[in-house]
Design an enzyme around this catalytic site. Sequence first.
Site, mmCIF file in Angstrom:
data_model
loop_
_atom_site.group_PDB
_atom_site.id
_atom_site.type_symbol
_atom_site.label_atom_id
_atom_site.label_comp_id
_atom_site.label_asym_id
_atom_site.label_seq_id
_atom_site.Cartn_x
_atom_site.Cartn_y
_atom_site.Cartn_z
ATOM 1 C CG MET A 21 31.093 -32.424 -12.516
ATOM 2 S SD MET A 21 30.438 -33.027 -10.966
ATOM 3 C CE MET A 21 30.549 -34.781 -11.202
ATOM 4 N N GLY A 22 35.262 -32.192 -15.066
ATOM 5 C CA GLY A 22 36.669 -32.530 -15.296
ATOM 6 C C GLY A 22 36.886 -34.023 -15.471
ATOM 7 C CG LEU A 24 38.080 -32.627 -19.384
ATOM 8 C CD1 LEU A 24 38.612 -31.452 -20.202
ATOM 9 C CD2 LEU A 24 36.572 -32.485 -19.175
ATOM 10 C CG HIS A 25 35.583 -39.270 -20.655
ATOM 11 N ND1 HIS A 25 34.556 -39.074 -21.547
ATOM 12 C CD2 HIS A 25 35.021 -39.238 -19.422
ATOM 13 C CE1 HIS A 25 33.424 -38.964 -20.902
ATOM 14 N NE2 HIS A 25 33.669 -39.039 -19.593
ATOM 15 N N GLY A 27 34.315 -38.553 -24.439
ATOM 16 C CA GLY A 27 32.921 -38.095 -24.407
ATOM 17 C C GLY A 27 32.860 -36.581 -24.270
ATOM 18 C CG HIS A 28 34.120 -34.761 -20.574
ATOM 19 N ND1 HIS A 28 34.825 -35.706 -19.881
ATOM 20 C CD2 HIS A 28 33.062 -34.445 -19.804
ATOM 21 C CE1 HIS A 28 34.223 -35.960 -18.733
ATOM 22 N NE2 HIS A 28 33.144 -35.214 -18.658
ATOM 23 C CD GLN A 52 26.688 -32.678 -9.743
ATOM 24 O OE1 GLN A 52 26.545 -31.522 -10.108
ATOM 25 N NE2 GLN A 52 26.945 -33.662 -10.598
ATOM 26 C CD GLN A 139 21.162 -40.322 -26.350
ATOM 27 O OE1 GLN A 139 21.378 -39.906 -27.495
ATOM 28 N NE2 GLN A 139 20.844 -41.583 -26.104
ATOM 29 C CD GLN A 144 23.558 -33.484 -16.242
ATOM 30 O OE1 GLN A 144 23.889 -33.625 -15.076
ATOM 31 N NE2 GLN A 144 24.424 -33.505 -17.229
HETATM 32 P P1 AMP Z 1 30.454 -34.751 -16.209
HETATM 33 O O1 AMP Z 1 31.849 -34.239 -16.229
HETATM 34 O O2 AMP Z 1 30.338 -36.210 -15.885
HETATM 35 O O3 AMP Z 1 29.526 -33.885 -15.389
HETATM 36 O O4 AMP Z 1 29.910 -34.643 -17.690
HETATM 37 C C1 AMP Z 1 29.933 -33.422 -18.392
HETATM 38 C C2 AMP Z 1 29.150 -33.579 -19.653
HETATM 39 O O5 AMP Z 1 29.721 -34.604 -20.461
HETATM 40 C C3 AMP Z 1 27.685 -34.004 -19.405
HETATM 41 O O6 AMP Z 1 26.836 -33.258 -20.255
HETATM 42 C C4 AMP Z 1 27.694 -35.458 -19.747
HETATM 43 O O7 AMP Z 1 26.437 -35.946 -20.195
HETATM 44 C C5 AMP Z 1 28.713 -35.499 -20.875
HETATM 45 N N1 AMP Z 1 29.256 -36.855 -21.034
HETATM 46 C C6 AMP Z 1 29.766 -37.651 -20.076
HETATM 47 N N2 AMP Z 1 30.107 -38.853 -20.584
HETATM 48 C C7 AMP Z 1 29.816 -38.805 -21.911
HETATM 49 C C8 AMP Z 1 29.949 -39.746 -22.986
HETATM 50 N N3 AMP Z 1 30.430 -40.966 -22.813
HETATM 51 N N4 AMP Z 1 29.538 -39.341 -24.221
HETATM 52 C C9 AMP Z 1 29.036 -38.094 -24.418
HETATM 53 N N5 AMP Z 1 28.886 -37.171 -23.445
HETATM 54 C C10 AMP Z 1 29.280 -37.529 -22.198
#
Ligand code: AMP
Length: 295
Positions: A21-22, A24-25, A27-28, A52, A139, A144
């Site tokens: 959902m953008g 981006l950090h 994790g993404h 959602q 994870q 999800q």
């Molecule tokens: P979102 O943009 O929040 O929908 O997340 C997109 C994807 O990034 C999803 O599969 C999340 O589980 C993953 N994600 C979000 N935060 C983290 C994180 N801290 N570490 C690893 N994956 C992440």
Amino acid sequence: MQHISKQLSKEGKKLGFVPTMGALHSGHISLIEKSIRLADITVVSIFVNPTQFAPHEDFSLYPRPIEDDLEKCKQSGVDIVFLPERSDIYPEGSGIMVDVGEIGLILEGITRPHFFNGVATVVSKLFNIVLPDFAVFGQKDLQQSVIIQRLIREYKYGIKLIVAPIIRESNGLAMSSRNVYLNTEQKEEAGVLFQSIQKGIKAVQGGITDRKIINAHVIEHIRKNSNLKIDYVQTLSVEDLSSPDHFLPGEKVAIVIAAFSGKTRLIDNSITIIPNGYNDTLEDEYNGNFKELEL
Ligand code: AMP
């Protein structure tokens, strides 16, 4: 997008897909890097999915730093960024939704009952458009991942799911696009979530198999060390998200948390294995450095 995917597939290219959902950090970015390592072509989608979010949630406030996101994708070597408009995904008059059933009504689904139907609907549409060979999810959103694995299996997508480890700040706080809502003190305090999960994992490794006692270790640590408001703390079997009273040796279990820091809702989890007697080889695994999750 679908036309390009079909063309690439004809050329024998392996397509990796990272839906986001953008905002981006790191994790993404870790998911993107994993895809780039494994695929010939990596597609990242950025779409803040309206179905959602409940009416009282933060859909309109959700951060959308699109220029920054595109720059990060470019820097990481993403081949294609798919940026659909709302009307591409939900044209006027559309309304057919995927219903994930009971698994969507526990944990996150207790306070957000429509959430996983929204997620499964958008992911299902994105899979049909992007036609990937594999998709990388985090994870961080454990429930999800389990639901998407079922979606893939039950709807015969033939897409391999890769679940990548959680990327954290130095104090243990799981990275999230919503962390921008937190001030410095709140970020500091939110590190307690990961510490408390580690307490629970330690209890498991110390031989405790009673679910309520494991949960109590986690809850006690949060209450003693923070003002975070607990939404839920649960220990469950990773395979089917069930919560039996006792776990069995060898069972893969997750400790999952949702809590509020002010108005911001944070989630986190860690996975461990119920030991067969004392087993110190697992120590590394519960240090937060989990390997790829197998569902
Ligand atoms: P979102 O943009 O929040 O929908 O997340 C997109 C994807 O990034 C999803 O599969 C999340 O589980 C993953 N994600 C979000 N935060 C983290 C994180 N801290 N570490 C690893 N994956 C992440």
